[in-house]
Structure formats: C-alpha cells, structure tokens
Motif scaffolding. Structure first.
Motif, PDB file in Angstrom:
ATOM      1  N   LEU A 139      -6.236  -0.343   9.957  1.00  0.00           N
ATOM      2  CA  LEU A 139      -6.968  -0.205   8.761  1.00  0.00           C
ATOM      3  C   LEU A 139      -6.904   0.990   8.351  1.00  0.00           C
ATOM      4  CD1 LEU A 139      -9.621  -1.237   7.321  1.00  0.00           C
ATOM      5  CD2 LEU A 139     -10.901  -0.452   8.801  1.00  0.00           C
ATOM      6  N   VAL A 140      -6.586   2.374   8.871  1.00  0.00           N
ATOM      7  CA  VAL A 140      -6.636   3.550   8.491  1.00  0.00           C
ATOM      8  C   VAL A 140      -5.571   3.802   7.760  1.00  0.00           C
ATOM      9  CG1 VAL A 140      -6.538   5.851   9.414  1.00  0.00           C
ATOM     10  CG2 VAL A 140      -8.023   4.522  10.296  1.00  0.00           C
ATOM     11  N   ARG A 141      -4.118   3.069   8.397  1.00  0.00           N
ATOM     12  CA  ARG A 141      -2.841   3.084   7.886  1.00  0.00           C
ATOM     13  C   ARG A 141      -2.694   2.336   6.513  1.00  0.00           C
ATOM     14  NH1 ARG A 141       0.588   5.904  10.532  1.00  0.00           N
ATOM     15  NH2 ARG A 141       0.575   6.307  12.992  1.00  0.00           N
ATOM     16  N   ILE A 142      -3.534   1.250   6.450  1.00  0.00           N
ATOM     17  CA  ILE A 142      -3.636   0.541   5.150  1.00  0.00           C
ATOM     18  C   ILE A 142      -4.117   1.236   3.945  1.00  0.00           C
ATOM     19  CG2 ILE A 142      -4.591  -1.184   3.927  1.00  0.00           C
ATOM     20  CD1 ILE A 142      -4.365  -3.324   6.294  1.00  0.00           C
ATOM     21  N   ASN A 143      -5.137   2.167   4.289  1.00  0.00           N
ATOM     22  CA  ASN A 143      -5.893   2.969   3.313  1.00  0.00           C
ATOM     23  C   ASN A 143      -5.118   4.171   2.982  1.00  0.00           C
ATOM     24  OD1 ASN A 143      -8.087   1.507   3.380  1.00  0.00           O
ATOM     25  ND2 ASN A 143      -9.209   2.475   4.872  1.00  0.00           N
ATOM     26  N   GLN A 144      -4.275   4.691   3.852  1.00  0.00           N
ATOM     27  CA  GLN A 144      -3.237   5.812   4.024  1.00  0.00           C
ATOM     28  C   GLN A 144      -2.039   5.413   2.929  1.00  0.00           C
ATOM     29  OE1 GLN A 144      -1.958   7.402   7.574  1.00  0.00           O
ATOM     30  NE2 GLN A 144      -4.240   8.085   8.055  1.00  0.00           N
ATOM     31  N   THR A 145      -1.621   4.052   2.932  1.00  0.00           N
ATOM     32  CA  THR A 145      -0.591   3.395   2.103  1.00  0.00           C
ATOM     33  C   THR A 145      -0.998   3.772   0.699  1.00  0.00           C
ATOM     34  OG1 THR A 145      -0.220   1.910   3.944  1.00  0.00           O
ATOM     35  CG2 THR A 145       0.633   1.580   1.671  1.00  0.00           C
ATOM     36  N   SER A 146      -2.215   3.515   0.444  1.00  0.00           N
ATOM     37  CA  SER A 146      -2.631   3.762  -1.072  1.00  0.00           C
ATOM     38  C   SER A 146      -2.557   5.352  -1.531  1.00  0.00           C
ATOM     39  CB  SER A 146      -4.055   3.269  -1.267  1.00  0.00           C
ATOM     40  OG  SER A 146      -3.945   1.897  -0.975  1.00  0.00           O
ATOM     41  N   SER A 147      -2.305   6.124  -0.593  1.00  0.00           N
ATOM     42  CA  SER A 147      -2.261   7.572  -0.873  1.00  0.00           C
ATOM     43  C   SER A 147      -0.772   7.976  -1.543  1.00  0.00           C
ATOM     44  CB  SER A 147      -2.888   8.441   0.358  1.00  0.00           C
ATOM     45  OG  SER A 147      -1.586   8.397   1.224  1.00  0.00           O
ATOM     46  N   LEU A 148       0.041   6.915  -1.236  1.00  0.00           N
ATOM     47  CA  LEU A 148       1.397   7.196  -1.840  1.00  0.00           C
ATOM     48  C   LEU A 148       2.291   8.312  -1.119  1.00  0.00           C
ATOM     49  CD1 LEU A 148       1.046   6.952  -5.654  1.00  0.00           C
ATOM     50  CD2 LEU A 148       1.493   5.047  -4.148  1.00  0.00           C
ATOM     51  N   LEU A 149       1.816   8.623   0.176  1.00  0.00           N
ATOM     52  CA  LEU A 149       2.820   9.593   1.118  1.00  0.00           C
ATOM     53  C   LEU A 149       3.001   8.647   2.225  1.00  0.00           C
ATOM     54  CD1 LEU A 149       0.367  12.651   0.800  1.00  0.00           C
ATOM     55  CD2 LEU A 149       2.657  12.326   0.195  1.00  0.00           C
ATOM     56  N   ASP A 150       4.562   8.728   2.483  1.00  0.00           N
ATOM     57  CA  ASP A 150       4.924   8.028   3.475  1.00  0.00           C
ATOM     58  C   ASP A 150       4.486   6.478   3.684  1.00  0.00           C
ATOM     59  OD1 ASP A 150       6.288  10.214   4.370  1.00  0.00           O
ATOM     60  OD2 ASP A 150       4.494  10.924   5.903  1.00  0.00           O
ATOM     61  N   THR A 151       4.500   5.653   2.410  1.00  0.00           N
ATOM     62  CA  THR A 151       3.945   4.491   2.550  1.00  0.00           C
ATOM     63  C   THR A 151       4.894   3.683   3.265  1.00  0.00           C
ATOM     64  OG1 THR A 151       5.403   4.014   0.358  1.00  0.00           O
ATOM     65  CG2 THR A 151       3.189   4.726   0.154  1.00  0.00           C
ATOM     66  N   GLN A 152       5.918   3.778   3.165  1.00  0.00           N
ATOM     67  CA  GLN A 152       7.139   2.816   3.854  1.00  0.00           C
ATOM     68  C   GLN A 152       6.739   2.947   5.561  1.00  0.00           C
ATOM     69  OE1 GLN A 152      10.753   1.726   2.577  1.00  0.00           O
ATOM     70  NE2 GLN A 152      10.689   2.697   0.834  1.00  0.00           N
ATOM     71  N   LYS A 153       6.733   4.311   5.585  1.00  0.00           N
ATOM     72  CA  LYS A 153       6.469   4.460   7.276  1.00  0.00           C
ATOM     73  C   LYS A 153       5.210   3.779   7.729  1.00  0.00           C
ATOM     74  CE  LYS A 153       9.336   8.626   8.309  1.00  0.00           C
ATOM     75  NZ  LYS A 153       9.075   9.838   9.036  1.00  0.00           N
ATOM     76  N   ASN A 154       4.147   4.353   7.036  1.00  0.00           N
ATOM     77  CA  ASN A 154       2.905   3.400   7.344  1.00  0.00           C
ATOM     78  C   ASN A 154       2.886   1.927   7.328  1.00  0.00           C
ATOM     79  OD1 ASN A 154       0.823   5.467   7.503  1.00  0.00           O
ATOM     80  ND2 ASN A 154       0.941   5.881   5.384  1.00  0.00           N
ATOM     81  N   VAL A 155       3.772   1.221   6.384  1.00  0.00           N
ATOM     82  CA  VAL A 155       3.716  -0.182   6.524  1.00  0.00           C
ATOM     83  C   VAL A 155       4.659  -0.487   7.731  1.00  0.00           C
ATOM     84  CG1 VAL A 155       4.787  -2.172   5.500  1.00  0.00           C
ATOM     85  CG2 VAL A 155       3.476  -0.548   4.062  1.00  0.00           C
ATOM     86  N   TYR A 156       5.338   0.300   8.175  1.00  0.00           N
ATOM     87  CA  TYR A 156       6.395  -0.143   9.501  1.00  0.00           C
ATOM     88  C   TYR A 156       5.578  -0.059  10.593  1.00  0.00           C
ATOM     89  CZ  TYR A 156      11.216  -0.627   7.188  1.00  0.00           C
ATOM     90  OH  TYR A 156      12.208  -0.938   6.507  1.00  0.00           O
ATOM     91  N   GLN A 157       4.567   0.968  10.706  1.00  0.00           N
ATOM     92  CA  GLN A 157       3.708   1.369  11.764  1.00  0.00           C
ATOM     93  C   GLN A 157       2.574   0.192  11.724  1.00  0.00           C
ATOM     94  OE1 GLN A 157       3.755   3.271  13.793  1.00  0.00           O
ATOM     95  NE2 GLN A 157       4.318   5.460  13.603  1.00  0.00           N
ATOM     96  N   ILE A 158       2.210  -0.405  10.667  1.00  0.00           N
ATOM     97  CA  ILE A 158       1.395  -1.375  10.530  1.00  0.00           C
ATOM     98  C   ILE A 158       1.817  -2.681  11.288  1.00  0.00           C
ATOM     99  CG2 ILE A 158      -0.069  -2.792   9.101  1.00  0.00           C
ATOM    100  CD1 ILE A 158      -0.489  -0.359   7.363  1.00  0.00           C
ATOM    101  N   HIS A 159       3.240  -2.757  10.768  1.00  0.00           N
ATOM    102  CA  HIS A 159       3.976  -4.065  11.129  1.00  0.00           C
ATOM    103  C   HIS A 159       4.066  -4.149  12.680  1.00  0.00           C
ATOM    104  CE1 HIS A 159       7.889  -6.196  11.738  1.00  0.00           C
ATOM    105  NE2 HIS A 159       7.255  -7.038  11.034  1.00  0.00           N
ATOM    106  N   ARG A 160       4.314  -3.043  13.093  1.00  0.00           N
ATOM    107  CA  ARG A 160       4.654  -2.648  14.662  1.00  0.00           C
ATOM    108  C   ARG A 160       3.527  -3.030  15.299  1.00  0.00           C
ATOM    109  NH1 ARG A 160       4.453   0.890  18.705  1.00  0.00           N
ATOM    110  NH2 ARG A 160       6.171   0.853  20.225  1.00  0.00           N
TER     111      ARG A 160
END
Length: 217
Positions: A139-160
């Motif tokens: 949930l936190v990483r999804i919200n961080q993805t919208s911050s446009l910082l390290d979005t791909q890394k966040n998605v990879y972390q969410i995915h993992r």
C-alpha cells in the motif's frame, strides 16, 4: 369413650406432624426436577460458546477467501505491468541504464489509487500478522509510485511482495519467460533488493530536495 377420643386426637396430631415433616423436610418434586422448558445458566453458556466459535470460524474463512482473491488480482495487475512491453524494453538497459518514470500516466495513477483503496478496505483493524504487514508495504509503495520517484523500482518491489504472497496463498507457479522477482532483480538494477519502505514524510523531503536541485541547475 374418653380413651377413644384421646386416641383419635393423638392420631390426628401424628398425621399433622407427618404432613408437616414431609412438606418441610423433603424437597418437592418441582424443586428436585427443573422445568423441562427452563434453561440453566450453564446450559446457556454451553450453547452460546459453540455458536460464537462457529461464527468466528465462518468470518475467518470468508476473510481468507477475500484475501486470496485480492492477492491474486493485485499480483496479476502488477505482473502485467512488469511483463509488459514498456518494462521489458526498460530491462534491456541493464544495471547502468536509465529507468524513467514517464510511464505513470493519469490513467495509471487512477488505477493505482483503486488498487490502494482495495487493499485498505480489506486490511483488518489490528495489523499484527506478516501478511497484513506485507500488504501495508504494498500500500505504501503504491502511494509512492505516484510521487514519480523510483516508480519502476517501487513496482518491482510491489510485484515481488505480491508474488511471494500469491505463491503462499494460492500456490502460484512462475510462468516461463516472465520476470523472476527472486533471481532477475540484480540483472536489472545491479544491486541487492532494498527491503526498506520510506515513510510519507521521507518521500516529501526527498521531493523537496529534488525540486531544490532542479531549481539550482
């Protein structure tokens, strides 16, 4: 004649004493045997406890079914992103490549908000189990993805995280040719997986620092 009267009187007194003794010394049948329709306090507790346990068990089963469905649905969404053409092409850049955040369109942001809402609605009030903690991190990483910082890394972390939950809860098996969150990370980013999750305050501070750096250029 007088003797007969005396005997009669004595007999009557004797009968009276016997009746009184029976009434007061011996419990009545009603006292010995409770009414068939009457339920004692112990019987009420004995009936209530199994019903309560049964209700809790039903609620737990319903929650687990919803949890499994949520994890499966969330994983499939992020799996489609990670294994989509944009991310596949980005991975070709390797550890030294640039991973831009331009893929986060308004459509994606709206989808992310919906994903976050679904998780938030399912989470229990008392979050003290590992699965709920993992979902909080997602949930936190999804919200961080919208911050446009390290979005791909966040998605990879969410995915993992969702991948591991989906394996544990639904017995998911990685399909051939798809990104392996356990073994392919270093091939993409050239570093070990960062398990830390930044707080909202840390994200705001980082955003402020980035904006300051841009203004100074």
């Amino acid at each position: 004649m007088k003797n007969i009267k005396k005997l009669g009187l004595i007999f009557v007194l004797f009968i009276g004493i016997v009746v009184l003794f029976v009434n007061f010394a011996l419990p009545s049948k009603e006292q010995e045997e409770p009414n068939e329709n009457e339920i004692t306090e112990n019987e009420v507790e004995a009936v209530a406890e199994p019903e309560l346990d049964q209700n809790e068990e039903i609620e737990e089963k319903e929650y687990n079914l919803k949890l499994k469905a949520l994890v499966k649905n969330q994983f499939e969404y992020f799996d489609s992103i990670v294994n989509g053409s944009y991310f596949r092409n980005s991975r070709k850049n390797g550890p030294d490549g640039i991973y831009p955040d331009g893929w986060v369109s308004n459509k994606v942001k709206n989808e992310m908000r919906q994903r976050a809402k679904e998780i938030d609605e399912l989470l229990p009030e008392n979050i003290n189990d590992p699965i709920s903690q993992d979902l909080i991190n997602v949930l936190v990483r999804i919200n961080q993805t919208s911050s446009l910082l390290d979005t791909q890394k966040n998605v990879y972390q969410i995915h993992r995280t969702l991948y591991n939950l989906n394996v544990d809860l639904n017995g998911y098996e990685l399909e051939e040719g798809k990104f392996d969150p356990e073994n392919d990370w270093t091939q993409v980013f050239g570093e070990k997986i960062d398990q830390s999750v930044k707080t909202e305050e840390e994200i705001k501070m980082r955003n402020l620092e980035t904006e300051t750096d841009k203004m100074g250029e």
